[in-house]
Design a protein around this motif. Structure first.
Motif, PDB file in Angstrom:
ATOM      1  N   THR A  99       1.653   0.161   1.682  1.00 47.97           N
ATOM      2  CA  THR A  99       2.081   0.081   0.247  1.00 47.97           C
ATOM      3  C   THR A  99       1.799   1.618  -0.350  1.00 47.97           C
ATOM      4  OG1 THR A  99      -0.312  -0.304  -0.284  1.00 47.97           O
ATOM      5  CG2 THR A  99       1.116  -2.101  -0.065  1.00 47.97           C
ATOM      6  N   LEU A 102      -2.624   3.106  -2.419  1.00 52.81           N
ATOM      7  CA  LEU A 102      -3.714   2.501  -1.745  1.00 52.81           C
ATOM      8  C   LEU A 102      -3.576   2.656  -0.027  1.00 52.81           C
ATOM      9  CD1 LEU A 102      -5.490  -0.333  -3.676  1.00 52.81           C
ATOM     10  CD2 LEU A 102      -5.920   2.065  -3.716  1.00 52.81           C
ATOM     11  N   SER A 103      -2.389   2.716   0.277  1.00 51.21           N
ATOM     12  CA  SER A 103      -1.737   2.608   1.690  1.00 51.21           C
ATOM     13  C   SER A 103      -2.174   1.585   2.411  1.00 51.21           C
ATOM     14  CB  SER A 103      -2.406   3.916   2.327  1.00 51.21           C
ATOM     15  OG  SER A 103      -1.883   4.952   1.493  1.00 51.21           O
ATOM     16  N   ARG A 104      -2.002   0.272   1.932  1.00 51.88           N
ATOM     17  CA  ARG A 104      -2.534  -0.840   2.842  1.00 51.88           C
ATOM     18  C   ARG A 104      -1.482  -1.088   3.581  1.00 51.88           C
ATOM     19  NH1 ARG A 104      -4.793  -4.383  -2.419  1.00 51.88           N
ATOM     20  NH2 ARG A 104      -7.249  -3.447  -2.326  1.00 51.88           N
ATOM     21  N   GLN A 105      -1.540  -1.546   4.824  1.00 53.89           N
ATOM     22  CA  GLN A 105      -0.480  -1.827   5.787  1.00 53.89           C
ATOM     23  C   GLN A 105      -0.566  -3.347   6.319  1.00 53.89           C
ATOM     24  OE1 GLN A 105      -1.528   0.436   9.561  1.00 53.89           O
ATOM     25  NE2 GLN A 105      -2.122   2.235   8.454  1.00 53.89           N
ATOM     26  N   TYR A 106       0.578  -3.830   6.383  1.00 59.50           N
ATOM     27  CA  TYR A 106       1.124  -5.169   6.786  1.00 59.50           C
ATOM     28  C   TYR A 106       1.883  -5.273   8.006  1.00 59.50           C
ATOM     29  CZ  TYR A 106      -0.836  -5.878   1.932  1.00 59.50           C
ATOM     30  OH  TYR A 106      -1.765  -6.024   0.924  1.00 59.50           O
TER      31      TYR A 106
END
Length: 117
Positions: A99, A102-106
């Motif tokens: 993202t 926030l650099s969320r990884q999926y």
């Protein structure tokens, strides 16, 4: 809950082509980098190609000139066009998104690509 669904894998002869797709669904903030990774049996998962939200791309050396990554932001989809496939491209291919905030990884669950005659 965010889900990534890959499709397009399969069995192809050497020299053939495949097009992988990965679509993200669920609630998430703006998507930043999207990418494809592959993992062969007994090996680590490695980057194949990535694309930023402004279209900048990066490829691992072994696929340069053969693979093309692209994205459709409106559809939250990333593609990997794979041409001139070689037996050493055989692996499970995973898509990943990060993202923008926030650099969320999926990660997706993966799709098998097998190159064999």
């Amino acid at each position: 809950q965010v889900q990534l669904v890959e499709s397009g894998g399969g069995l192809v002869q050497p020299g053939g082509s495949l097009r992988l797709s990965c679509t993200a669904s669920g609630s998430m903030s703006r998507i930043g980098v999207m990418g494809w990774y592959h993992q062969a049996p007994g090996k680590q998962r490695d980057m194949v190609a990535t694309i930023t939200n402004d279209g900048s791309t990066d490829y691992t050396d072994s696929v340069k000139g053969r693979f093309t990554i692209s994205r459709d932001n409106a559809k939250r989809t990333v593609y990997l066009q794979m041409n001139s496939l070689k037996p050493e491209d055989t692996a499970v291919y995973y898509c990943k998104i990060v993202t923008y905030y926030l650099s969320r990884q999926y990660w997706g669950l993966g799709t098998q690509v097998t190159v064999s005659s």
